[in-house]
Design an enzyme around this catalytic site. Structure first.
Site, PDB file in Angstrom:
ATOM      1  N   ASN A  12     102.937 103.816  24.007  1.00 43.81           N
ATOM      2  CA  ASN A  12     103.511 102.826  24.922  1.00 43.81           C
ATOM      3  C   ASN A  12     104.211 103.599  26.038  1.00 43.81           C
ATOM      4  O   ASN A  12     105.309 104.113  25.847  1.00 43.81           O
ATOM      5  CB  ASN A  12     104.498 101.942  24.160  1.00 43.81           C
ATOM      6  CG  ASN A  12     105.239 100.984  25.075  1.00 43.81           C
ATOM      7  OD1 ASN A  12     104.860 100.806  26.240  1.00 43.81           O
ATOM      8  ND2 ASN A  12     106.294 100.370  24.563  1.00 43.81           N
ATOM      9  N   TRP A  13     103.546 103.672  27.175  1.00 47.35           N
ATOM     10  CA  TRP A  13     104.093 104.480  28.284  1.00 47.35           C
ATOM     11  C   TRP A  13     105.217 103.764  29.031  1.00 47.35           C
ATOM     12  O   TRP A  13     105.831 104.333  29.927  1.00 47.35           O
ATOM     13  CB  TRP A  13     102.969 104.858  29.260  1.00 47.35           C
ATOM     14  CG  TRP A  13     102.053 105.930  28.732  1.00 47.35           C
ATOM     15  CD1 TRP A  13     102.182 106.612  27.544  1.00 47.35           C
ATOM     16  CD2 TRP A  13     100.882 106.456  29.370  1.00 47.35           C
ATOM     17  NE1 TRP A  13     101.164 107.518  27.421  1.00 47.35           N
ATOM     18  CE2 TRP A  13     100.348 107.447  28.517  1.00 47.35           C
ATOM     19  CE3 TRP A  13     100.232 106.176  30.571  1.00 47.35           C
ATOM     20  CZ2 TRP A  13      99.199 108.167  28.846  1.00 47.35           C
ATOM     21  CZ3 TRP A  13      99.083 106.889  30.891  1.00 47.35           C
ATOM     22  CH2 TRP A  13      98.567 107.877  30.035  1.00 47.35           C
ATOM     23  N   LYS A  14     105.431 102.487  28.733  1.00 46.91           N
ATOM     24  CA  LYS A  14     106.488 101.718  29.396  1.00 46.91           C
ATOM     25  C   LYS A  14     106.352 101.832  30.918  1.00 46.91           C
ATOM     26  O   LYS A  14     105.237 101.876  31.418  1.00 46.91           O
ATOM     27  CB  LYS A  14     107.865 102.171  28.891  1.00 46.91           C
ATOM     28  CG  LYS A  14     107.932 102.149  27.356  1.00 46.91           C
ATOM     29  CD  LYS A  14     109.317 102.313  26.816  1.00 46.91           C
ATOM     30  CE  LYS A  14     109.274 102.251  25.292  1.00 46.91           C
ATOM     31  NZ  LYS A  14     110.588 102.306  24.669  1.00 46.91           N
ATOM     32  N   HIS A  96     107.736  93.073  22.823  1.00 43.31           N
ATOM     33  CA  HIS A  96     108.532  94.302  22.769  1.00 43.31           C
ATOM     34  C   HIS A  96     110.014  93.976  22.966  1.00 43.31           C
ATOM     35  O   HIS A  96     110.355  93.110  23.769  1.00 43.31           O
ATOM     36  CB  HIS A  96     108.052  95.287  23.832  1.00 43.31           C
ATOM     37  CG  HIS A  96     108.621  96.652  23.619  1.00 43.31           C
ATOM     38  ND1 HIS A  96     109.903  96.969  23.984  1.00 43.31           N
ATOM     39  CD2 HIS A  96     108.104  97.756  23.024  1.00 43.31           C
ATOM     40  CE1 HIS A  96     110.144  98.230  23.636  1.00 43.31           C
ATOM     41  NE2 HIS A  96     109.076  98.721  23.052  1.00 43.31           N
ATOM     42  N   GLU A  98     112.285  95.388  24.546  1.00 43.63           N
ATOM     43  CA  GLU A  98     112.804  95.528  25.915  1.00 43.63           C
ATOM     44  C   GLU A  98     112.521  94.269  26.727  1.00 43.63           C
ATOM     45  O   GLU A  98     113.293  93.912  27.618  1.00 43.63           O
ATOM     46  CB  GLU A  98     112.207  96.789  26.562  1.00 43.63           C
ATOM     47  CG  GLU A  98     112.844  98.046  25.970  1.00 43.63           C
ATOM     48  CD  GLU A  98     111.991  99.289  26.016  1.00 43.63           C
ATOM     49  OE1 GLU A  98     110.941  99.296  26.674  1.00 43.63           O
ATOM     50  OE2 GLU A  98     112.390 100.281  25.354  1.00 43.63           O
ATOM     51  N   GLU A 171     109.921  97.661  14.975  1.00 45.67           N
ATOM     52  CA  GLU A 171     110.695  98.590  15.781  1.00 45.67           C
ATOM     53  C   GLU A 171     112.169  98.176  15.775  1.00 45.67           C
ATOM     54  O   GLU A 171     112.565  97.304  16.553  1.00 45.67           O
ATOM     55  CB  GLU A 171     110.201  98.580  17.229  1.00 45.67           C
ATOM     56  CG  GLU A 171     108.760  98.976  17.390  1.00 45.67           C
ATOM     57  CD  GLU A 171     108.466  99.394  18.828  1.00 45.67           C
ATOM     58  OE1 GLU A 171     108.149 100.565  19.042  1.00 45.67           O
ATOM     59  OE2 GLU A 171     108.594  98.561  19.730  1.00 45.67           O
ATOM     60  N   GLY A 177     114.253 104.719  21.654  1.00 46.51           N
ATOM     61  CA  GLY A 177     114.740 105.589  22.724  1.00 46.51           C
ATOM     62  C   GLY A 177     116.089 106.222  22.444  1.00 46.51           C
ATOM     63  O   GLY A 177     116.717 106.779  23.350  1.00 46.51           O
ATOM     64  N   SER A 217     111.759 106.005  18.310  1.00 46.45           N
ATOM     65  CA  SER A 217     112.026 107.447  18.332  1.00 46.45           C
ATOM     66  C   SER A 217     111.084 108.254  17.440  1.00 46.45           C
ATOM     67  O   SER A 217     111.486 109.269  16.863  1.00 46.45           O
ATOM     68  CB  SER A 217     113.488 107.731  17.967  1.00 46.45           C
ATOM     69  OG  SER A 217     114.349 107.155  18.930  1.00 46.45           O
ATOM     70  N   GLY A 238     106.950 105.620  22.093  1.00 42.75           N
ATOM     71  CA  GLY A 238     107.372 105.492  23.483  1.00 42.75           C
ATOM     72  C   GLY A 238     107.526 106.856  24.135  1.00 42.75           C
ATOM     73  O   GLY A 238     106.558 107.453  24.604  1.00 42.75           O
ATOM     74  N   GLY A 239     108.749 107.370  24.146  1.00 40.90           N
ATOM     75  CA  GLY A 239     109.052 108.619  24.846  1.00 40.90           C
ATOM     76  C   GLY A 239     108.082 109.754  24.539  1.00 40.90           C
ATOM     77  O   GLY A 239     107.567 110.415  25.460  1.00 40.90           O
TER      78      GLY A 239
HETATM   79  P1  PGA Z   1     110.563 105.279  21.644  1.00 43.38           P
HETATM   80  O1  PGA Z   1     109.964 103.850  22.028  1.00 43.38           O
HETATM   81  O2  PGA Z   1     109.489 105.994  20.845  1.00 43.38           O
HETATM   82  O3  PGA Z   1     110.850 105.944  22.955  1.00 43.38           O
HETATM   83  O4  PGA Z   1     111.770 105.031  20.826  1.00 43.38           O
HETATM   84  C1  PGA Z   1     109.203 103.107  21.104  1.00 43.38           C
HETATM   85  C2  PGA Z   1     108.883 101.758  21.680  1.00 43.38           C
HETATM   86  O5  PGA Z   1     109.757 101.166  22.318  1.00 43.38           O
HETATM   87  O6  PGA Z   1     107.759 101.257  21.507  1.00 43.38           O
END
Ligand code: PGA
Length: 264
Positions: A12-14, A96, A98, A171, A177, A217, A238-239
């Site tokens: 997930n590159w956001k 998600h 976010e 999640e 993050g 994470s 994500g990251g």
């Molecule tokens: P993260 O993000 O690996 O940076 O914690 C995961 C996500 O939000 O899908």
């Protein structure tokens, strides 16, 4: 004897990368993660979907979107519908945390998004997860089960039934993050709870066959703790998903787990 579920790693590159650099990054990740027995999905921003799709042609890495609108079409300035995505992606993330946080997405809205995806032939990846205060209050399981039930009830009410390609990503919001992860045992307990909820809606067989991923994470170092849990079938990353070397490590661990599961 349980069913064999796929092992899935999803990037997930956001809101990162550009149309110019996303294709080369996707190609690098495809190369770095080229292992046997693992389903790979990359979810770039909308504007990078076409270049990423082109860059991944000839690989078996799938492309996914990060969101979709809950209506099929109409006067929704700036929005993207499922039918617009249909030629570009085979997957789409919905719900998600976010988006729940920043766009105030409700479980009912998220359920409607799943309905649109099914109509368009796109596989849905439904995210769920509790806040830190809910975990600390001991209500994490209840919270996540309520999220899943409310979204999937909308899908059932549409008359579609649950899509056989449904994936749920657990999640915990406090782990996204932050560099802090759930424990493998807690994630596995939640995966079991999610399957129990889904079993109540669509039956035990459906729930048993449905992949549940962990996200929050995940790195090459932490992924093993999750994929070593039989209830967890992969990760939403994500990251670390913007770093080919991290993705290479995650894919290598995923391949080992897939081989172990196939042999088990
Ligand atoms: P993260 O993000 O690996 O940076 O914690 C995961 C996500 O939000 O899908």
């Amino acid at each position: 004897m349980g069913v064999m579920r796929p092992v899935i790693i999803t990037a997930n590159w956001k809101m990162n990368t550009s149309p110019a650099d996303a294709g080369p990054l996707a190609a690098d990740i495809a190369k770095a993660t080229d292992v046997a027995g693992v389903t790979r999905i990359i979810c770039p921003p909308y504007v990078a979907l076409a270049p990423v799709k082109d860059a991944l042609a000839g690989t078996d890495v799938a492309v996914g979107a990060q969101n979709v609108h809950a209506e099929a079409k109409g006067a929704y300035t700036g929005e993207i519908s499922a039918s617009m995505l249909a030629g570009l992606v085979s997957w789409c993330i919905v719900g998600h945390s976010e988006r729940r946080r920043d766009q105030f997405e409700s479980d009912a809205l998220i359920g409607a998004k799943i309905v649109r995806l099914v109509e368009a032939g796109i596989s849905p990846m439904l995210c769920c997860g509790e806040q830190l205060d809910e975990r600390e209050a001991g209500s994490a399981v209840e919270t996540v089960q309520a999220q899943v039930r409310a979204a999937l009830d909308v899908v059932m009410a549409s008359g579609q039934g649950l899509p056989s390609d449904l994936v749920i990503a657990y999640e915990p919001v406090w782990a996204i993050g932050t560099g802090r992860t759930a424990s493998g045992a807690d994630a596995a307990e939640m995966a079991d709870a999610i399957r129990a909820t889904v079993a109540g809606i669509a039956g035990a067989e459906f729930a048993e066959a449905m992949p549940v991923l962990y996200g929050g994470s995940v790195t090459a170092d932490s992924f093993g703790e999750f994929i070593n849990e039989p209830a967890i079938d992969g990760a939403l990353i994500g990251g670390a998903s913007l770093k080919p070397d991290q993705m290479a490590g995650i894919a290598a661990t995923a391949a080992e787990a897939a081989a172990g599961r196939a042999g088990a």
